[in-house]
Design an enzyme around this catalytic site. Sequence first.
Site, PDB file in Angstrom:
ATOM      1  N   SER A 124       0.843  -1.197   0.000  1.00 57.73           N
ATOM      2  CA  SER A 124       0.000   0.000   0.000  1.00 57.73           C
ATOM      3  C   SER A 124       0.876   1.244   0.000  1.00 57.73           C
ATOM      4  CB  SER A 124      -0.853  -0.018   1.271  1.00 57.73           C
ATOM      5  OG  SER A 124      -1.444   1.235   1.474  1.00 57.73           O
ATOM      6  N   TYR A 148      -1.180  -0.849  10.837  1.00 51.45           N
ATOM      7  CA  TYR A 148      -1.513  -1.472   9.548  1.00 51.45           C
ATOM      8  C   TYR A 148      -0.385  -1.207   8.530  1.00 51.45           C
ATOM      9  CZ  TYR A 148      -3.444  -1.743   4.825  1.00 51.45           C
ATOM     10  OH  TYR A 148      -3.618  -2.010   3.486  1.00 51.45           O
ATOM     11  N   LYS A 152       2.533  -3.770   6.498  1.00 48.54           N
ATOM     12  CA  LYS A 152       2.860  -3.816   5.059  1.00 48.54           C
ATOM     13  C   LYS A 152       4.371  -3.620   4.868  1.00 48.54           C
ATOM     14  CE  LYS A 152      -1.210  -4.537   3.427  1.00 48.54           C
ATOM     15  NZ  LYS A 152      -1.544  -5.834   2.856  1.00 48.54           N
TER      16      LYS A 152
END
Length: 338
Positions: A124, A148, A152
């Site tokens: 992302s 989050y 990644k």
Amino acid sequence: MKVLVTGGAGYIGSHTLLQLLRERHDAMVFDNFSNSSPEALKRVKQLANADFEICEGDIQDACRLNEAFGDFKPEVVIHFAGLKAVGESNEKPIEYYAQNVSGSIELLKAMQRHDCRHIVFSSSATVYGEAEYLPYDEDHPLRPTNPYGRTKYFIEEIIRDWVASWRHASAVLLRYFNPVGADASGRIGEDPNGIPNNLVPYIAQVAVGRLQHLNVFGADYDTRDGTGERDYIHVEDLARAHLAAIQFEPTKSGCEAINIGTGRSTTVLEMVKAFEQASGRAVPYQIEPRRDGDVAHSLAAVGKAERLLGWQAKLDVDDMCRTTWDWQSENPSGYSPD
Ligand code: NAD
Ligand code: UD1
């Protein structure tokens, strides 16, 4: 190619699966349905008029992964499975590290055990964090600002080490910007649980009458009209990028991070206007204070995707709004029965 698709029942996974089947790839979906519905897979099957295997399981479950790899013997994995809500990741960081990071480690172990050397990973743009310059290119420093985003980032690093340790292994880390839109059929699309966090699904639910008005988070940014600017990418273009990546991978060992965006930005109010036009419905809104953690601008440098994958976005904001509206108006409750 034989492609194992983790998280294949989810929003981006189901659109990618449809294109894989249309291009006559052989697919197996590995999903625990924690954030998706088997109905999405049923519809993909109908749209593609092609069959594929489904293995219900959790990527943290080494035995189940072993069974899937043993049965299907994939040549490449497209790895979508994971948790993705920024706010929730602040509340439950360990759950995010367990599912996203530990789950990805189990997956890489299974790949190694079964001699599967190629992976495409759903990363992302959130790995970049606060912009030092724009557009973000792939060499921009990586400083994610929430758990989050850090999952990644950590998974990217783990995959890099995994690839470096294994001859002929390869990985493409696709850094998605803001995926929106739905398949042109209106049969599959994004079906968020509860009240959507993201802009376009929220607007769609206002337009269809499920929510009363949009809250615009901040109109005092240094942008064209004061509202946040983002690089929205149509999910169909995004799905196509995965097909380009699996063609590219076996030709090259090593690990490449590649931005997937359009290189064009849209403000919140521009998106509202485009959606009103596409749907013929009013989208009332109220200006509210800025949302914590938001940035003013986000924009992708897209040259690397063009150079390495021969991929470019083809669809624009009007396509994003029209297909979202078709999906939302034909399925006001998503995949749940009305
Ligand atoms: P999604 O939630 O719709 O799809 C994820 C799928 O993975 C779901 O079907 C879910 O049931 C499954 N899943 C979750 N945890 C699992 C586990 N432990 N084991 C097996 N299956 C599991 O999300 P999406 O929007 O399709 O996103 C797919 C991927 O792309 C995610 O990794 C996400 O972080 C990443 N991504 C998404 C966006 C976005 O805006 N949608 C942006 C950038 C990156
Ligand atoms: C969010 C995530 C990001 C993720 C991306 C996926 C945060 C902080 N970041 O990014 O990690 O990769 O989604 O698409 O959650 N907006 C409103 N009203 C709303 C919702 C959004 O005004 O109800 C505005 C936001 O302030 C922002 C823009 O719309 O300016 C886009 O928001 P959103 O769709 O949530 O995406 P991001 O914030 O870019």
